[in-house]
Design a protein around this motif. Structure first.
Motif, short mmCIF file in Angstrom:
data_model
loop_
_atom_site.label_atom_id
_atom_site.label_comp_id
_atom_site.label_asym_id
_atom_site.label_seq_id
_atom_site.Cartn_x
_atom_site.Cartn_y
_atom_site.Cartn_z
N THR A 145 0.86 -1.17 0.00
CA THR A 145 0.00 0.00 0.00
C THR A 145 0.90 1.22 0.00
O THR A 145 1.87 1.28 0.74
CB THR A 145 -0.90 0.02 1.25
N LEU A 146 0.58 2.21 -0.85
CA LEU A 146 1.44 3.39 -0.92
C LEU A 146 0.64 4.67 -0.84
O LEU A 146 -0.53 4.73 -1.22
CB LEU A 146 2.29 3.35 -2.18
N ASP A 147 1.31 5.70 -0.31
CA ASP A 147 0.74 7.02 -0.17
C ASP A 147 1.88 8.02 -0.35
O ASP A 147 2.69 8.22 0.56
CB ASP A 147 0.09 7.17 1.21
N PHE A 148 1.97 8.62 -1.56
CA PHE A 148 3.13 9.44 -1.91
C PHE A 148 2.71 10.82 -2.38
O PHE A 148 1.63 11.01 -2.93
CB PHE A 148 3.92 8.80 -3.06
N LEU A 149 3.64 11.76 -2.19
CA LEU A 149 3.62 13.03 -2.90
C LEU A 149 4.74 12.93 -3.92
O LEU A 149 5.86 12.51 -3.59
CB LEU A 149 3.88 14.20 -1.95
N ILE A 150 4.46 13.30 -5.18
CA ILE A 150 5.46 13.22 -6.23
C ILE A 150 5.57 14.58 -6.92
O ILE A 150 4.62 15.36 -6.93
CB ILE A 150 5.12 12.12 -7.27
N ARG A 151 6.76 14.84 -7.47
CA ARG A 151 6.99 16.06 -8.26
C ARG A 151 7.70 15.69 -9.54
O ARG A 151 8.50 14.75 -9.57
CB ARG A 151 7.84 17.07 -7.50
#
Length: 174
Positions: A145-151
């Motif tokens: 399970t993942l929860d990311f902020l990406i740029r």
């Protein structure tokens, strides 16, 4: 001689009929694993495939590099549009892995052939966590399970605003 000629005529006719038969058009196989969902900025995408390789390090039995692809095409898009994720996990037995981490590779690519320019954009994880429910040592299902902020990354520099990437996927470890 007449006997040979009379045998050749049916053989030639059969050969011509088989050579002229039509076949169905080739359709590429559809990859669909039913193994998870990714959500990019609130838009849900079905995971098409999730695979892994062991990392070459001291604890390689417990390390993974996940390769995940998802279909991002909307109803009004006619060409391919997808998201792919490459995610290194140094030790799946840790349970939760926080990103970014030194020496841990991650990359998110969004490829959209429905736009006229910049069809592939690369992103890096700037903040987030991946939770791994590791498969038993004897093999079995592994869940991430993942929860990311990406740029977005452009020429080695992070540019633009942060986007969210969440979701889950599962795969079999043999």
């Amino acid at each position: 001689m007449k006997r040979i000629t009379s045998l050749l005529l049916p053989a030639a006719t059969a050969l011509l009929l088989t050579a002229c038969s039509s076949s169905e058009d080739y359709l590429p196989p559809v990859y669909k694993c039913d193994c998870g969902t990714l959500v990019l900025d609130g838009d849900s995408m079905e995971v098409l495939g999730a695979e892994f390789v062991y990392l070459q390090q001291a604890d390689s039995l417990f390390s993974r590099r996940y390769f995940v692809t998802a279909d991002a095409r909307t109803e009004d898009e006619s060409d391919e549009h997808g998201v792919s994720l490459i995610l290194d996990v140094p030790n799946v037995q840790q349970g939760a892995i926080f990103y970014p981490a030194d020496g841990v590779f991650n990359q998110v690519d969004e490829t959209n052939f429905n736009v006229n320019f910049d069809t592939t954009q690369t992103f890096r994880i700037t903040n987030g966590v991946a939770s791994v429910l590791a498969a038993p040592l004897t093999g079995g299902e592994e869940s991430v399970t993942l929860d990311f902020l990406i740029r977005r990354e452009l020429d080695g520099e992070l540019v633009g605003f942060e986007r969210t990437l969440k979701g889950n996927f599962k795969l079999d470890i043999n």
